[in-house]
Design a protein around this motif. Structure first.
Motif, PDB file in Angstrom:
ATOM      1  N   PHE A 180       0.827  -1.216   0.000  1.00  0.00           N
ATOM      2  CA  PHE A 180       0.000   0.000   0.000  1.00  0.00           C
ATOM      3  C   PHE A 180       0.861   1.266   0.000  1.00  0.00           C
ATOM      4  O   PHE A 180       0.624   2.204  -0.767  1.00  0.00           O
ATOM      5  CB  PHE A 180      -0.932  -0.002   1.209  1.00  0.00           C
ATOM      6  N   GLU A 181       1.844   1.301   0.884  1.00  0.00           N
ATOM      7  CA  GLU A 181       2.668   2.496   1.023  1.00  0.00           C
ATOM      8  C   GLU A 181       3.478   2.775  -0.243  1.00  0.00           C
ATOM      9  O   GLU A 181       3.649   3.936  -0.643  1.00  0.00           O
ATOM     10  CB  GLU A 181       3.608   2.337   2.223  1.00  0.00           C
ATOM     11  N   ALA A 182       3.965   1.699  -0.897  1.00  0.00           N
ATOM     12  CA  ALA A 182       4.749   1.886  -2.126  1.00  0.00           C
ATOM     13  C   ALA A 182       3.890   2.497  -3.234  1.00  0.00           C
ATOM     14  O   ALA A 182       4.304   3.438  -3.932  1.00  0.00           O
ATOM     15  CB  ALA A 182       5.328   0.551  -2.574  1.00  0.00           C
ATOM     16  N   TYR A 183       2.672   2.003  -3.413  1.00  0.00           N
ATOM     17  CA  TYR A 183       1.769   2.556  -4.437  1.00  0.00           C
ATOM     18  C   TYR A 183       1.354   3.983  -4.092  1.00  0.00           C
ATOM     19  O   TYR A 183       1.236   4.848  -4.964  1.00  0.00           O
ATOM     20  CB  TYR A 183       0.531   1.667  -4.574  1.00  0.00           C
ATOM     21  N   LYS A 184       1.121   4.204  -2.801  1.00  0.00           N
ATOM     22  CA  LYS A 184       0.707   5.525  -2.355  1.00  0.00           C
ATOM     23  C   LYS A 184       1.804   6.552  -2.620  1.00  0.00           C
ATOM     24  O   LYS A 184       1.541   7.678  -3.065  1.00  0.00           O
ATOM     25  CB  LYS A 184       0.364   5.473  -0.871  1.00  0.00           C
ATOM     26  N   LYS A 185       3.069   6.164  -2.358  1.00  0.00           N
ATOM     27  CA  LYS A 185       4.195   7.055  -2.593  1.00  0.00           C
ATOM     28  C   LYS A 185       4.356   7.356  -4.088  1.00  0.00           C
ATOM     29  O   LYS A 185       4.582   8.508  -4.495  1.00  0.00           O
ATOM     30  CB  LYS A 185       5.464   6.420  -2.038  1.00  0.00           C
ATOM     31  N   GLU A 186       4.246   6.308  -4.907  1.00  0.00           N
ATOM     32  CA  GLU A 186       4.386   6.506  -6.360  1.00  0.00           C
ATOM     33  C   GLU A 186       3.266   7.386  -6.905  1.00  0.00           C
ATOM     34  O   GLU A 186       3.492   8.252  -7.761  1.00  0.00           O
ATOM     35  CB  GLU A 186       4.375   5.148  -7.067  1.00  0.00           C
ATOM     36  N   TYR A 187       2.065   7.187  -6.410  1.00  0.00           N
ATOM     37  CA  TYR A 187       0.927   7.997  -6.851  1.00  0.00           C
ATOM     38  C   TYR A 187       1.138   9.467  -6.481  1.00  0.00           C
ATOM     39  O   TYR A 187       0.862  10.376  -7.274  1.00  0.00           O
ATOM     40  CB  TYR A 187      -0.355   7.459  -6.222  1.00  0.00           C
ATOM     41  N   LYS A 188       1.643   9.688  -5.257  1.00  0.00           N
ATOM     42  CA  LYS A 188       1.883  11.046  -4.798  1.00  0.00           C
ATOM     43  C   LYS A 188       2.940  11.736  -5.653  1.00  0.00           C
ATOM     44  O   LYS A 188       2.814  12.919  -5.996  1.00  0.00           O
ATOM     45  CB  LYS A 188       2.311  11.014  -3.333  1.00  0.00           C
ATOM     46  N   GLU A 189       3.989  11.002  -6.035  1.00  0.00           N
ATOM     47  CA  GLU A 189       5.037  11.577  -6.882  1.00  0.00           C
ATOM     48  C   GLU A 189       4.488  11.940  -8.265  1.00  0.00           C
ATOM     49  O   GLU A 189       4.848  12.973  -8.836  1.00  0.00           O
ATOM     50  CB  GLU A 189       6.191  10.579  -7.015  1.00  0.00           C
ATOM     51  N   LEU A 190       3.616  11.085  -8.803  1.00  0.00           N
ATOM     52  CA  LEU A 190       3.013  11.376 -10.109  1.00  0.00           C
ATOM     53  C   LEU A 190       2.130  12.624 -10.047  1.00  0.00           C
ATOM     54  O   LEU A 190       2.125  13.450 -10.975  1.00  0.00           O
ATOM     55  CB  LEU A 190       2.200  10.176 -10.593  1.00  0.00           C
ATOM     56  N   VAL A 191       1.387  12.749  -8.955  1.00  0.00           N
ATOM     57  CA  VAL A 191       0.522  13.926  -8.797  1.00  0.00           C
ATOM     58  C   VAL A 191       1.368  15.195  -8.701  1.00  0.00           C
ATOM     59  O   VAL A 191       1.049  16.228  -9.304  1.00  0.00           O
ATOM     60  CB  VAL A 191      -0.384  13.768  -7.566  1.00  0.00           C
ATOM     61  N   GLN A 192       2.463  15.130  -7.930  1.00  0.00           N
ATOM     62  CA  GLN A 192       3.343  16.292  -7.809  1.00  0.00           C
ATOM     63  C   GLN A 192       3.976  16.653  -9.159  1.00  0.00           C
ATOM     64  O   GLN A 192       4.075  17.833  -9.523  1.00  0.00           O
ATOM     65  CB  GLN A 192       4.432  16.005  -6.767  1.00  0.00           C
ATOM     66  N   GLN A 193       4.395  15.625  -9.890  1.00  0.00           N
ATOM     67  CA  GLN A 193       4.982  15.862 -11.209  1.00  0.00           C
ATOM     68  C   GLN A 193       3.944  16.444 -12.169  1.00  0.00           C
ATOM     69  O   GLN A 193       4.251  17.329 -12.980  1.00  0.00           O
ATOM     70  CB  GLN A 193       5.554  14.558 -11.764  1.00  0.00           C
ATOM     71  N   TYR A 194       2.724  15.965 -12.068  1.00  0.00           N
ATOM     72  CA  TYR A 194       1.634  16.483 -12.910  1.00  0.00           C
ATOM     73  C   TYR A 194       1.384  17.960 -12.609  1.00  0.00           C
ATOM     74  O   TYR A 194       1.275  18.792 -13.527  1.00  0.00           O
ATOM     75  CB  TYR A 194       0.371  15.655 -12.673  1.00  0.00           C
ATOM     76  N   ASN A 195       1.275  18.291 -11.322  1.00  0.00           N
ATOM     77  CA  ASN A 195       1.027  19.678 -10.927  1.00  0.00           C
ATOM     78  C   ASN A 195       2.182  20.590 -11.339  1.00  0.00           C
ATOM     79  O   ASN A 195       1.972  21.735 -11.759  1.00  0.00           O
ATOM     80  CB  ASN A 195       0.799  19.767  -9.420  1.00  0.00           C
ATOM     81  N   SER A 196       3.411  20.085 -11.211  1.00  0.00           N
ATOM     82  CA  SER A 196       4.577  20.877 -11.609  1.00  0.00           C
ATOM     83  C   SER A 196       4.579  21.137 -13.115  1.00  0.00           C
ATOM     84  O   SER A 196       4.849  22.260 -13.570  1.00  0.00           O
ATOM     85  CB  SER A 196       5.860  20.144 -11.199  1.00  0.00           C
TER      86      SER A 196
END
Length: 262
Positions: A180-196
């Motif tokens: 769970f934590e690994a997917y959650k971390k990867e999802y968060k990084e994608l969202v940050q990259q998307y917003n950037s």
């Protein structure tokens, strides 16, 4: 009454009809002779001069330059023709008696006006090219530079969005708590990259607005600048200077130039 007196009276009577006949012949000859002279000594002239606004003089007398028929004495006449931007022409015409004479002339354009027109066309082309330089650059710049860049940003955003959506779907179907934590971390990084990436794209678009705004102000300045350029001017040549350039037989009269007061 003696014989001598009778002979004189008879001679007078005999001469009286002869005098009447001679007088009648003289009067008839004068009348019909004048008519014949008028008939033989006059001719018609059909005049056509282009352009229609030309000023035409025949023997220093102004005539109607529009196509029409006029009556003139038979013999030689000189004709003067001029119009704005056209060469002053002086010509001679011969009018045949009892005949419709035709005269057609197209006044050529002066060399000075041709040079002016050439300079005016060149000036207009130069000013138009200068005024269109910035708009043309803008029209070319957008499809070749701006639009591909924005499309590249949009493609990156679409890829990041699809990746994040895929991770979110997989996250919902996970059965192992440790992942769970690994997917959650990867999802968060994608969202940050998307917003950037989204922020970077918006800043790029905003920058283009400033560029096009500055270009518009620069274009206004260019238009004002080119409007103040010295335009070519045409100065009509004086008639007397035109006459001085002609050396036809009519100009042998040194006072002719003074008669050309149109």
């Amino acid at each position: 009454m003696n014989l001598k007196t009778l002979n004189k009276m008879q001679a007078k009577l005999e001469r009286a009809p002869l005098k009447a006949i001679i007088l009648t012949l003289i009067i008839s000859n004068m009348v019909f002779g004048l008519d014949a002279q008028n008939l033989v000594g006059k001719g018609k002239l059909l005049l056509r001069v282009s352009p229609l606004n030309a000023i035409v003089k025949i023997d220093s007398k102004k005539v109607n330059s529009k196509p029409g028929i006029m009556s003139l004495d038979s013999g030689w006449h000189y004709i003067e023709m001029w119009a704005p931007t056209r060469v002053l022409l002086i010509d001679s015409i011969y009018i045949k008696a009892d005949t419709l004479n035709r005269y057609t002339k197209v006044l050529p354009v002066t060399e000075s006006y041709l040079a002016y027109r050439k300079e005016a066309v060149s000036f207009k082309a130069k000013r138009t090219a200068t005024n269109l330089l910035i708009p043309v650059i803008g029209v070319v710049y957008y499809p070749l530079v701006v639009n591909p860049k924005i499309n590249d940003y949009n493609n990156q955003l679409k890829t990041l969005q699809d990746q994040a959506q895929g991770i979110a779907t997989e996250y919902e179907n996970l059965t192992f708590v440790g992942t769970f934590e690994a997917y959650k971390k990867e999802y968060k990084e994608l969202v940050q990259q998307y917003n950037s990436t989204l922020e970077e794209r918006d800043k790029y678009i905003e920058k283009q607005y400033y560029i096009y705004g500055a270009a518009a102000l620069l274009e206004i300045g260019v238009i004002i600048w080119t409007a103040n350029w010295n335009k070519p001017k045409f100065v009509e040549e004086t008639l007397l200077s035109n006459v001085a350039l002609k050396t036809g037989h009519v100009l042998q009269n040194p006072t002719l130039g003074l008669t050309l007061k149109f």
